[in-house]
Design a protein around this motif. Structure first.
Motif, mmCIF file in Angstrom:
data_model
loop_
_atom_site.group_PDB
_atom_site.id
_atom_site.type_symbol
_atom_site.label_atom_id
_atom_site.label_comp_id
_atom_site.label_asym_id
_atom_site.label_seq_id
_atom_site.Cartn_x
_atom_site.Cartn_y
_atom_site.Cartn_z
ATOM 1 N N THR A 1 35.368 34.565 38.461
ATOM 2 C CA THR A 1 36.689 35.083 37.873
ATOM 3 C C THR A 1 37.174 36.041 38.988
ATOM 4 O O THR A 1 36.942 37.010 38.878
ATOM 5 N N ILE A 2 38.312 35.322 39.698
ATOM 6 C CA ILE A 2 38.846 36.178 40.807
ATOM 7 C C ILE A 2 40.492 35.780 40.605
ATOM 8 O O ILE A 2 40.978 35.357 39.625
ATOM 9 N N ALA B 1 37.391 41.288 39.360
ATOM 10 C CA ALA B 1 38.375 40.924 40.184
ATOM 11 C C ALA B 1 39.451 40.436 39.486
ATOM 12 O O ALA B 1 40.722 40.921 39.851
ATOM 13 N N LYS B 2 39.244 39.562 38.472
ATOM 14 C CA LYS B 2 40.237 38.823 37.923
ATOM 15 C C LYS B 2 40.952 40.145 37.122
ATOM 16 O O LYS B 2 42.363 40.015 37.326
ATOM 17 N N ASP C 1 35.607 39.294 43.898
ATOM 18 C CA ASP C 1 34.350 40.301 43.524
ATOM 19 C C ASP C 1 32.963 39.408 43.734
ATOM 20 O O ASP C 1 32.939 38.353 44.470
ATOM 21 N N VAL D 1 37.201 43.840 30.132
ATOM 22 C CA VAL D 1 38.277 43.758 30.837
ATOM 23 C C VAL D 1 38.289 42.431 31.748
ATOM 24 O O VAL D 1 39.418 41.673 31.740
ATOM 25 N N GLU D 2 37.446 42.192 32.303
ATOM 26 C CA GLU D 2 37.338 40.728 32.921
ATOM 27 C C GLU D 2 37.426 39.600 32.092
ATOM 28 O O GLU D 2 38.045 38.795 32.277
ATOM 29 N N ALA E 1 40.811 38.944 31.095
ATOM 30 C CA ALA E 1 41.849 38.360 32.131
ATOM 31 C C ALA E 1 41.362 36.917 32.289
ATOM 32 O O ALA E 1 42.271 35.808 32.480
ATOM 33 N N TYR E 2 40.062 36.465 31.722
ATOM 34 C CA TYR E 2 39.743 35.259 32.091
ATOM 35 C C TYR E 2 40.265 34.267 30.644
ATOM 36 O O TYR E 2 40.729 33.186 30.924
#
Lengths: 474, 285
Positions: free
Chosen positions: A327-328, A422-423, A442, B259-260, B263-264
């Motif tokens: 997931t970037i 990172a995303k 990441d 948080v990731e 976003a995903y």
């Protein structure tokens, strides 16, 4: 599932080699989780012969001839440079000290494929050889400490692995082609390190002198003893420090390794019982025999690597590329990014960013760009395992503000985080800088003074191939 | 026969004696409470006596949250293992039976509606009622919420209020930001008390959302009570098959960071809208 083709090219002291490897990528995460793409299989699909590295003069590599060798191998393997998606060209041993090393490397990497990167540096070489020889894999499978000694033509690269982690690396100017002889046994070349070792056993290696195999054996016995000292099997003598390769790390092992692996051209000589000690016009065969004798006498458990002569090139082809997290964030068309020096933040600088202060980051980036005389960089930070929204926003704002100010348009911005964030960070930074070329990746580990290369996205854009490396020439 | 006065005198004497010898009873209590046997550090300790390869055992323990290398007493667990097990079980039960604090929801600007369950007992025993909003809730949503958004996000307690409190303030703003960045309209967020996954179908019908996303606490295990999941559906309606749900699970500090995850999930929603599909019909690619 997706397959990619990787190339490894090693321009060593004595030989130049090429390998091609095919990697299989797959999303190994469960159906209910965020994706996790890994390289689940690596297969070497082509190995070239080892050809003597062509030299123009003693201090210049014949770039055109090297290029011709590589060109021929591509043809033999029936592979076009455009099919190659990743890989590394490594220049090793004495070749890395030639005046035109950097230039030869650059040209070759450009020819070999769009994302084939140039690498150099004794420490990196040690790790690559250790992975290519199988010492690294052995330490992982058997949960133990292994040491790989890659004894090449110009240098011996040492790497210690524990449970699949590299714990120490080092390099010494000990190799099979440090003394070269004409057919009648007259010395045509001897390196400084070889002469240092020879002096201690009372042998002169002056060019033009005829030496006997027995004399040379005394020298190679000395070299083998130095190697045994370097891995702690014998007490160290002052000479050892004098033959340490410039720019390499101090090799240390805290305890006795479970197993020693030998790779490189000299290790190949250890296996084959070559009857003529001067068959290759150098001391390689003798050195191999001396090492075997010395390590056996010390009852050190050792074995040749799964790859010997080709350990470095196999390592360059198979073990330099890693994948980013799955997931970037990146803007369209930002990759490939090549040879970006890594600016690794300190814990303190990072805390400041998370708390919304930018001065320290600004100073650091400015100083880094000045010191490296460059206008671009990759910002590296550890990150947090579970940042709050506020912390994420602070970090994104700080990084965006500083990079926007210090890195001139249209240079792309690259931020690399170790933790999986990172995303989220990328989206937040992109909001601040909608017009900048930006990539945030990441799950990447880097060291101080490393460079990073990032290739085009794979697996429908989920991941990018990453090569973390050094660019150190002798 | 002893009279009361005698008993009192004896007790006093005993206490005096104990004080003189440094109160072993009090010391014992201190020792017991000084160490949190449920802390991660304490769990890392090997309880097995004389392991053949202690180092290898430590490596294995680092790789799992399972209770390995704990030894035994006859056929039973050791007291300490038994106690940590019960402590973890208690945490899990608390996560199920606790309520999300009103303050927490207020800070996030979320109002609360309720399903047809009147209390926790009904909630845990009647899953069907936890999938349906009560009439007042329907009315509240109709009054307060934006109609026909591209995406409707809401939170629900599910089976762990602890998970909601651990993750919601991290995941919700990132998710909302990321969706807005994509140019999507995001509905008014709120919180459903006594809500099961299926309540999102009802919510989607009421508000006419193209995509509905519930952020909800997962049934706690003995490893973590903080795990959250997001269940997403394109064009949800009551009575649709479960295979239409897309799920992103394992959102917690030791899994996918909140948080990731936000976003995903925004990306997944983008794909759902582009493909007009969710669940097994969605190509994740």
């Amino acid at each position: 599932m997706e397959e990619i083709l990787s190339v490894g090219i090693d321009i060593g002291t004595s030989t130049t080699q090429v390998v091609f490897a095919r990697f299989t990528l797959d999303n190994t995460a469960g159906y209910f989780s965020a994706p996790h793409v890994t390289i689940c299989d690596k297969k070497i699909v082509y190995k070239s012969q080892a050809v003597f590295t062509p030299l123009k003069t003693a201090s210049l590599i014949d770039g055109a001839a090297v290029r011709a060798i590589v060109d021929k191998e591509y043809a033999k393997a029936q592979i076009q440079p455009t099919e190659v998606q990743t890989g590394a060209v490594i220049i090793t041993g004495e070749s890395a000290r030639k005046e035109n090393a950097a230039e030869v490397l650059r040209q070759l990497s450009e020819f070999a494929g769009e994302f084939v990167v140039s690498t150099a540096g004794p420490d990196l070489e040690s790790v690559i050889a250790g992975k290519g020889s199988g010492a690294w894999q052995y330490s992982m499978r058997n949960e133990c400490l292994t040491v790989n000694l890659d004894v090449g033509g110009g240098t011996t690269n040492l790497a210690a692995f524990e449970d699949g982690e590299t714990i120490s690396v080092g390099c010494y100017d000990i190799g099979g082609r440090l003394v070269r002889l004409d057919k009648d046994g007259t010395i045509s070349y001897s390196s400084e390190a070889a002469r240092l070792a020879a002096d201690t056993v009372g042998v002169s290696l002056s060019v033009g002198r005829r030496v006997s195999a027995a004399e040379l054996e005394r020298v190679t016995d000395k070299m083998a003893a130095l190697l045994a000292q370097s891995v702690g099997l014998l007490p160290e003598e002052p000479l050892l420090r004098r033959v340490k390769t410039a720019g390499s790390s101090d090799f240390q092992t805290i305890r006795k390794p479970s197993r020693f692996f030998f790779s490189g051209g000299v290790a190949a000589c250890m296996e084959n019982e070559e009857t003529n000690p001067l068959a290759f016009g150098d001391i390689g065969v003798l050195l191999g025999q001396s090492i075997k004798k010395t390590f056996s006498a010390l009852s050190a458990p050792f074995q040749p690597g799964g790859e010997t002569l080709r350990a470095t090139v196999v390592g360059a082809g198979s073990y330099t590329t890693s994948l980013s997290g799955s997931t970037i964030f990146y803007t369209e068309g930002v990759f490939p990014l090549k040879n970006l020096p890594v600016c690794k933040l300190t814990a303190e600088e990072e805390t400041d960013c998370f708390e919304g202060r930018t001065e320290k980051l600004g100073q650091r980036v400015r100083r880094f760009l000045q010191q490296n005389q460059t206008s671009e960089l990759a910002l590296f930070l550890e990150g947090k395992s579970d940042p709050t929204y506020k912390e994420l926003q602070n970090l994104a704002n700080a990084a965006a503000a500083v990079l926007e100010q210090e890195v001139p348009v249209p240079k792309p911005l690259l931020v690399s985080v170790r933790r999986d964030m990172a995303k989220a960070l990328g989206l937040a930074m992109h909001r601040c800088l909608p017009d900048r070329k930006l990539a945030v990746i990441d799950s990447v580990q880097v060291g101080q003074n490393d460079y990073i290369d990032v290739g085009r996205p794979l697996m429908e854009g989920l991941v990018v191939p990453v090569i973390v490396k050094t660019l150190l020439f002798g | 026969m002893l009279d009361e006065a005698t008993i009192a005198r004896i007790a006093e004497e005993v206490i005096r004696e104990l004080t003189k010898y440094g109160v072993p009873a009090a010391e014992h209590t201190k020792q017991e409470t000084g160490e949190d046997i449920d802390s991660p550090e304490s769990k890392r300790e090997t309880l097995l006596t004389n392991p053949q390869d202690g180092e290898a055992l430590q490596k294995m323990k680092r790789a799992t949250t399972a209770r390995i290398g704990v030894g035994r007493c006859g056929p039973r667990l050791n007291t300490r293992t038994m106690l940590t097990l019960r402590a973890d079980h208690a945490k899990a039960r608390d996560a199920v039976f606790a309520d999300v604090t009103p303050n927490f929801l207020e800070e996030l600007g979320l109002f609360t509606v309720q399903t047809c369950c009147g209390d926790k007992n009904t909630y845990v025993t009647r899953p069907d009622l936890g999938r349906k909003l009560c009439p007042e809730a329907v009315e509240t949503l109709e009054q307060k919420c934006r109609k026909r958004p591209d995406v409707q996000i809401f939170a629900a307690d599910g089976l762990s209020s602890t998970a909601v409190e651990a993750n919601l303030s991290r995941i919700l703003p990132v998710l909302t930001d990321s969706l807005t960045d994509k140019g999507l309209t995001v509905g008014t967020p709120f919180y459903v008390r006594f809500g099961r996954v299926g309540v999102e179908d009802h919510v989607a019908e009421i508000l006419g959302a193209k995509v509905v996303c519930v952020l909800l606490g997962e049934r706690p295990g003995l490893a973590t009570a903080e795990s959250m999941s997001a269940y997403l559906v394109y064009n949800a309606h009551v009575g649709m098959p479960e295979s239409k749900r897309t799920v992103v699970s394992n959102i917690h500090k030791n899994g996918l960071a909140a948080v990731e995850a936000g976003a995903y999930i925004a990306d997944v929603i983008g794909k759902m809208l582009a493909q007009k599909a969710s669940g097994v019909d969605l190509k994740k690619g």
